[in-house]
Design an enzyme around this catalytic site. Sequence first.
Site, PDB file in Angstrom:
ATOM      1  N   ASP A  64       0.892  -1.160   0.000  1.00  0.00           N
ATOM      2  CA  ASP A  64       0.000   0.000   0.000  1.00  0.00           C
ATOM      3  C   ASP A  64       0.929   1.208   0.000  1.00  0.00           C
ATOM      4  O   ASP A  64       1.653   1.435   0.980  1.00  0.00           O
ATOM      5  CB  ASP A  64      -0.876  -0.035   1.267  1.00  0.00           C
ATOM      6  N   VAL A  65       0.946   1.961  -1.083  1.00  0.00           N
ATOM      7  CA  VAL A  65       1.931   3.047  -1.203  1.00  0.00           C
ATOM      8  C   VAL A  65       1.693   4.202  -0.229  1.00  0.00           C
ATOM      9  O   VAL A  65       2.540   5.080  -0.099  1.00  0.00           O
ATOM     10  CB  VAL A  65       2.029   3.595  -2.650  1.00  0.00           C
ATOM     11  N   TYR A 155     -13.322  14.472 -14.272  1.00  0.00           N
ATOM     12  CA  TYR A 155     -11.985  13.970 -13.923  1.00  0.00           C
ATOM     13  C   TYR A 155     -11.397  14.799 -12.771  1.00  0.00           C
ATOM     14  O   TYR A 155     -10.507  14.341 -12.051  1.00  0.00           O
ATOM     15  CB  TYR A 155     -11.070  13.996 -15.153  1.00  0.00           C
ATOM     16  N   LYS A 162      -2.838  14.227 -12.053  1.00  0.00           N
ATOM     17  CA  LYS A 162      -2.100  13.792 -13.255  1.00  0.00           C
ATOM     18  C   LYS A 162      -1.180  14.904 -13.766  1.00  0.00           C
ATOM     19  O   LYS A 162      -0.089  14.624 -14.270  1.00  0.00           O
ATOM     20  CB  LYS A 162      -3.061  13.334 -14.359  1.00  0.00           C
ATOM     21  N   LEU A 194     -11.296  -1.046 -13.030  1.00  0.00           N
ATOM     22  CA  LEU A 194     -11.845  -0.779 -11.697  1.00  0.00           C
ATOM     23  C   LEU A 194     -11.712   0.704 -11.334  1.00  0.00           C
ATOM     24  O   LEU A 194     -12.680   1.339 -10.889  1.00  0.00           O
ATOM     25  CB  LEU A 194     -11.058  -1.640 -10.691  1.00  0.00           C
TER      26      LEU A 194
END
Length: 273
Positions: A64-65, A155, A162, A194
């Site tokens: 898990d980062v 988004y 991003k 997902l």
Amino acid sequence: MIMNGKKGVILGVANNKSIAYGIAKQCAAQGATIAFTYLNDSLKKRVEPIAAEFGSENYVYPCDVSNPDEIKALKESLEKDLGEIDFIVHSIAFAPKEGLSGRFVDISKNAFEVAMNVSVYSLIEVAQVLKPIMSDSCSILTLTYYGGVKYIPNYNLMGVAKAALEMTVKYLAEDLGKDGIRVNAISAGPIKTLAAAGIGEFRFMLKWNEAHAPLKKNVTTSEVGNSGMYLLSDLSSAVTGEVHYVDSGYNIMGMPAVSFDEDGKQTIAWDGK
Ligand code: NAD
């Protein structure tokens, strides 16, 4: 085979619809040895059989980062089991639901911090922690989307993440370039995964892209995988700091193409249904 003798780790497989799965498939087909990570126990059950599909059943690790200890533990495991690594795929993003629909102005500081931490800082932290075990021609790849360059409906917060991720690629590329390490991103067109399911009106994005991209089709995880394999291999040995579009060409469009009806009247090429 292009990836013969190459060893690497792929972070971000959730199932066989994941972009990371598409990349793993093409790298394995070209002879790479791949380690996989999973986010939590429920995804472990999905990632283990996928790893087995590529002969990697002994190289599956939790990561898990958002937990620095798990990234450190990953480095120790990779060092013990694989030694030096030649490539890293960071195919991870997350934003709380409130950041992926509704009004942008309402995004909370908490949602912002979570999205930036998991989707952006994690690339820096993974590179930082795994640096001692990277080979001197290691290639790092992350995944981005056009919504980090231009406005895309819904988004929202992920667009901001991003944009930050794409600049992170450039700054990391300059810094790690002195050690021979390359860092690139693929900006993929929309794909039903997902993660994509969390984005409001995602089906509309798919239809819009298909209708307006020069190639008039959506992209597949295999197509992203092919380009990913190229960026991870020595074929791209002089390429770093790039954001490479694998989007059927959608990003070059300034306006939807037009067509003409029987009376010569200009119409928009898409009926919007
Ligand atoms: P996916 O759901 O298959 O993959 C997302 C992965 O992120 C999952 O494996 C999930 O476990 C992982 N993840 C989330 N939080 C994490 C955490 N804290 N620690 C570790 N892992 C975590 O969906 P995908 O579409 O394959 O997404 C992969 C990447 O591609 C993402 O960066 C996404 O933004 C990007 N991308 C997706 C599309 C698309 O349309 N699907 C387009 C362009 C870019």
